[in-house]
Design an enzyme around this catalytic site. Structure first.
Site, PDB file in Angstrom:
ATOM      1  N   SER A   1      64.360   3.257  49.824  1.00 25.86           N
ATOM      2  CA  SER A   1      63.728   4.328  49.064  1.00 25.86           C
ATOM      3  C   SER A   1      62.544   4.847  49.880  1.00 25.86           C
ATOM      4  O   SER A   1      61.992   4.111  50.695  1.00 25.86           O
ATOM      5  CB  SER A   1      63.217   3.811  47.724  1.00 25.86           C
ATOM      6  OG  SER A   1      64.246   3.164  47.009  1.00 25.86           O
ATOM      7  N   GLY A   2      62.163   6.100  49.621  1.00 27.99           N
ATOM      8  CA  GLY A   2      60.985   6.648  50.293  1.00 27.99           C
ATOM      9  C   GLY A   2      61.212   8.038  50.875  1.00 27.99           C
ATOM     10  O   GLY A   2      60.476   8.462  51.767  1.00 27.99           O
TER      11      GLY A   2
ATOM     12  N   TRP B   1      68.452   5.501  48.173  1.00 31.16           N
ATOM     13  CA  TRP B   1      67.679   4.720  47.208  1.00 31.16           C
ATOM     14  C   TRP B   1      68.476   4.210  46.012  1.00 31.16           C
ATOM     15  O   TRP B   1      68.021   3.310  45.311  1.00 31.16           O
ATOM     16  CB  TRP B   1      66.438   5.485  46.751  1.00 31.16           C
ATOM     17  CG  TRP B   1      66.648   6.846  46.166  1.00 31.16           C
ATOM     18  CD1 TRP B   1      66.586   8.025  46.838  1.00 31.16           C
ATOM     19  CD2 TRP B   1      66.903   7.184  44.794  1.00 31.16           C
ATOM     20  NE1 TRP B   1      66.796   9.073  45.977  1.00 31.16           N
ATOM     21  CE2 TRP B   1      67.000   8.593  44.721  1.00 31.16           C
ATOM     22  CE3 TRP B   1      67.072   6.433  43.623  1.00 31.16           C
ATOM     23  CZ2 TRP B   1      67.247   9.278  43.534  1.00 31.16           C
ATOM     24  CZ3 TRP B   1      67.327   7.105  42.435  1.00 31.16           C
ATOM     25  CH2 TRP B   1      67.407   8.504  42.394  1.00 31.16           C
TER      26      TRP B   1
ATOM     27  N   ASP C   1      65.348  19.629  46.995  1.00 34.52           N
ATOM     28  CA  ASP C   1      65.347  18.184  46.723  1.00 34.52           C
ATOM     29  C   ASP C   1      66.543  17.784  45.864  1.00 34.52           C
ATOM     30  O   ASP C   1      66.423  17.020  44.912  1.00 34.52           O
ATOM     31  CB  ASP C   1      64.040  17.723  46.053  1.00 34.52           C
ATOM     32  CG  ASP C   1      63.982  16.198  45.930  1.00 34.52           C
ATOM     33  OD1 ASP C   1      64.525  15.520  46.813  1.00 34.52           O
ATOM     34  OD2 ASP C   1      63.406  15.701  44.939  1.00 34.52           O
TER      35      ASP C   1
ATOM     36  N   ARG D   1      73.261  15.594  41.890  1.00 38.07           N
ATOM     37  CA  ARG D   1      72.014  16.132  41.368  1.00 38.07           C
ATOM     38  C   ARG D   1      71.992  17.668  41.398  1.00 38.07           C
ATOM     39  O   ARG D   1      71.305  18.307  40.620  1.00 38.07           O
ATOM     40  CB  ARG D   1      70.876  15.554  42.223  1.00 38.07           C
ATOM     41  CG  ARG D   1      69.532  15.632  41.584  1.00 38.07           C
ATOM     42  CD  ARG D   1      68.704  14.456  42.042  1.00 38.07           C
ATOM     43  NE  ARG D   1      67.413  14.844  42.574  1.00 38.07           N
ATOM     44  CZ  ARG D   1      66.503  13.982  43.021  1.00 38.07           C
ATOM     45  NH1 ARG D   1      66.750  12.687  43.004  1.00 38.07           N
ATOM     46  NH2 ARG D   1      65.355  14.398  43.483  1.00 38.07           N
TER      47      ARG D   1
ATOM     48  N   TRP E   1      68.321   9.678  30.452  1.00 43.46           N
ATOM     49  CA  TRP E   1      67.898   8.985  31.681  1.00 43.46           C
ATOM     50  C   TRP E   1      68.481   7.569  31.741  1.00 43.46           C
ATOM     51  O   TRP E   1      68.172   6.778  32.615  1.00 43.46           O
ATOM     52  CB  TRP E   1      66.361   8.947  31.754  1.00 43.46           C
ATOM     53  CG  TRP E   1      65.830   8.898  33.149  1.00 43.46           C
ATOM     54  CD1 TRP E   1      65.307   7.807  33.793  1.00 43.46           C
ATOM     55  CD2 TRP E   1      65.737   9.980  34.090  1.00 43.46           C
ATOM     56  NE1 TRP E   1      64.913   8.148  35.064  1.00 43.46           N
ATOM     57  CE2 TRP E   1      65.174   9.480  35.265  1.00 43.46           C
ATOM     58  CE3 TRP E   1      66.105  11.337  34.053  1.00 43.46           C
ATOM     59  CZ2 TRP E   1      64.943  10.281  36.397  1.00 43.46           C
ATOM     60  CZ3 TRP E   1      65.870  12.119  35.179  1.00 43.46           C
ATOM     61  CH2 TRP E   1      65.301  11.585  36.325  1.00 43.46           C
TER      62      TRP E   1
HETATM   63 CA    CA Z   1      64.067  13.208  46.894  1.00 48.74          CA
END
Ligand code: CA
Length: 589
Positions: free
Chosen positions: A191-192, A258, A318, A341, A488
């Site tokens: 992740s990051g 992630w 994003d 997404r 969620w």
């Molecule tokens: Ca992102």
């Protein structure tokens, strides 16, 4: 009193006489989806279908589902609980916020042991202090931590058997996904993505933690494998340097992994989704920016990329494509479904990656008019890309655009389910948009690397979340359940003809898998942002879910966060079964 004493003696005798319990093997993991007496993997099977073959709880009797016990994660540490519990050998292993792991007696809800990772100051999780679950292998339970370590604990005692550093948390690395076990190895991502880290997939010997291979997810970076003595050997560059990335930007190119991955034993491939290219400001990095916002199929034996499919080439919103790739059978072929997404649902050939179908699963998508099935590429709406700040008056802020979905996604981390009985995917979707703009930015180690600003916006007054039953062949929404707050939590489908999911308002709900009729709900006391599971013990079917509101929405949700700011935090695990007369008898004595 006498009866109780004799029960204790009896239980002790059974424990003493019990044979040594089998340790978790690769064969057990590969058959997890068909073995309802345990839940050994995230996804109820490494394919990630989240389908339970149990039918004792079904559309006819689910109205009689009642809580058996609830377990509090305790302490002052609450916030988002996104974990999927695991069940093996009468024990539940569940991770919690702030990198904690609990072992609980599955029958009684009694705590067996607890592990708390001692987190340093200065960890940099982008999206709350969550953890999405552990992995079981041999006698171990393995999970990742917010300071980017992997910890393997003895299932019986909670003692640390091995601990390995994934990377430096001070450079923006963290870990929140559930590890994936493949052929004796533990596969993890990083992740990051908001800090310019280098995305990759890593394989370690699950028994020892020793690195086996590392596969970067950014074009231009070298992959490695490691021999038995730990010597590092070059294993080929990912892609071809500077083909789709300009200059040196690939060195801090993001494409984080992630959410972790899935694995299909029939194709022999592990599937990992990759996040945004870094920084968000797309004008700084002309090109497709492989392998960001993609699905990667990796051969776990060689650590090499077998195929890739990029959902959002040259992402500017994003639209992390980390979403799970769930393999299933249709028309005699092994395919994979992914609710990205970016708002489109993709169906790819699981062996070759060839795009078979793509269609919207949310109602408002502004950045593309569709996906061209012949080229596999989006048909962009050029005006919907946030503008280049260097072309604005003051050079500080590019054109603001309203884009949908928002970067929180048509679907985010919450996993969907697939039912082989109905042939439908059950997707926890959200309808929302964002104002987004670009700003100048440079890479600085350990600092946010976005070059963008944003405000999340609602689209409809009456709902944001929508649980949708989706036909992967026709692309049709067969039914939907609308929810006021954004969904969620994840989804569970069962042979009992049921679909379970939780809501931020605190309800665990059961729906008819064919019609979408709501058949049951229960208020858990805090918002649900984790996926439900089911298993059978001593002939009884159980359902479980964690409760505890949090995650990215309250932190980044803009107007949506304000809309749901009345929701309470929490941290507990709930277990349910059908009401039985014996329960009433026991409580009346
Ligand atoms: Ca992102």
């Amino acid at each position: 009193m006498t009866r109780r004493s004799s029960f204790v003696v009896f239980a002790t005798a059974v424990l003493v006489a019990a044979p040594v319990v089998a340790q978790v093997t690769d064969a057990m993991i590969e058959s997890d989806a068909r073995t309802p007496t345990s839940v050994l993997t995230s996804g109820l099977g490494t394919q990630g279908q989240r389908f339970s073959p149990l039918a004792k709880v079904n559309t006819k009797n689910v109205g009689n589902l009642v809580p058996v016990w609830s377990f509090s994660f305790g302490g002052e540490k609450q916030r988002g609980q996104e974990s999927q519990p695991l069940v093996y050998n009468g024990r539940i292993f569940v991770t919690a916020s702030y990198s904690r792991l609990f072992a609980i007696d599955a029958k009684t809800g009694a705590k067996l042991w607890q592990y708390d990772q001692r987190l340093p100051e200065g960890i940099m999780p982008c999206c709350d202090v969550v953890n999405r679950g552990a992995a079981l292998y041999d006698n171990l339970v393995i999970f990742g931590t917010l300071d980017a370590q992997l910890v393997a604990l003895d299932q019986a005692t909670g003692k640390v058997v091995w601990k390995e550093k994934i990377d430096d948390y001070q450079a923006g690395y963290s870990y929140s996904g559930a590890p994936l076990i493949v052929k004796g190895m533990v596969l993890t991502g990083v992740s990051g993505g908001e800090f310019g880290i280098s995305g990759r997939v890593e394989a370690r010997d699950a028994r020892t933690g020793r690195l086996v291979w590392v596969r970067p997810t950014v074009e231009g970076q070298m992959g490695y494998k490691y021999d038995d003595n730990g010597n590092k050997i070059e294993n080929g560059i990912s892609g071809e340097t500077n083909q789709t990335w300009p200059g040196d930007l690939w060195k801090t190119g993001g494409a984080s992994t992630w959410l972790g991955g899935t694995y299909d034993p029939s194709t022999g491939l592990a599937y990992f989704g990759t996040g945004n290219p870094a920084p968000w400001n797309s004008h700084l990095r002309p090109g497709d920016n492989l392998f960001s916002c993609s699905t990667l199929a990796i051969d776990p034996t060689s650590g090499k990329i077998v195929w890739h499919y990029q959902n959002t080439p040259h992402d500017g919103w994003d639209f992390d494509g980390v979403n799970e790739f769930v393999t299933f059978d249709m028309d005699g072929k092994r395919l994979g479904g992914k609710a990205d997404r970016n708002g489109f649902f993709y169906v790819n050939d699981a062996k070759t990656g060839k795009l078979v179908n793509a269609f919207p699963f949310v109602k408002k998508i502004t950045w593309a008019t569709g996906i061209d099935l012949s080229t596999g590429r989006p048909k962009y709406v050029d005006d919907n890309r946030p503008g280049d700040p260097t072309k604005s008056g003051d050079g500080k802020k590019g054109n603001v655009v309203f884009a949908a979905p928002s970067f929180l996604g048509g679907k985010n981390q919450m996993p969907m389910a697939y039912s082989p009985d109905t042939g439908l995917f059950y997707v926890p979707a959200n309808e929302w948009g964002m104002d987004i703009w670009n700003e100048p930015v440079g890479y600085k180690r350990g600092a946010a690397y976005l070059g963008a600003g944003f405000t999340i916006k609602t689209i409809n007054d009456d709902y944001i979340g929508a649980l949708r039953a989706i036909d992967p062949k026709s692309g049709k929404i067969v039914w939907e359940y609308k929810n006021n707050a954004p969904l969620w939590g994840g989804v569970l489908a069962t042979r009992g003809g049921l679909v379970f999911t939780g809501t931020p308002e605190g309800y665990l709900k059961a729906f008819d898998a064919k019609t979408g009729a709501e058949l049951w709900h229960f208020q858990t006391g805090s918002g649900i942002v984790g996926p439900p599971i089911s298993w059978e013990q001593d002939g009884t079917q159980y359902i479980a879910v964690v409760s505890g509101w949090g995650g990215a929405v309250p932190l980044w949700g803009g107007d949506v966060a304000k809309k749901v700011n009345f929701l309470e935090q929490g941290g507990s695990l709930w277990v349910f079964k059908l009401f039985a007369p014996q329960m009433a008898d026991a409580s009346s004595h």
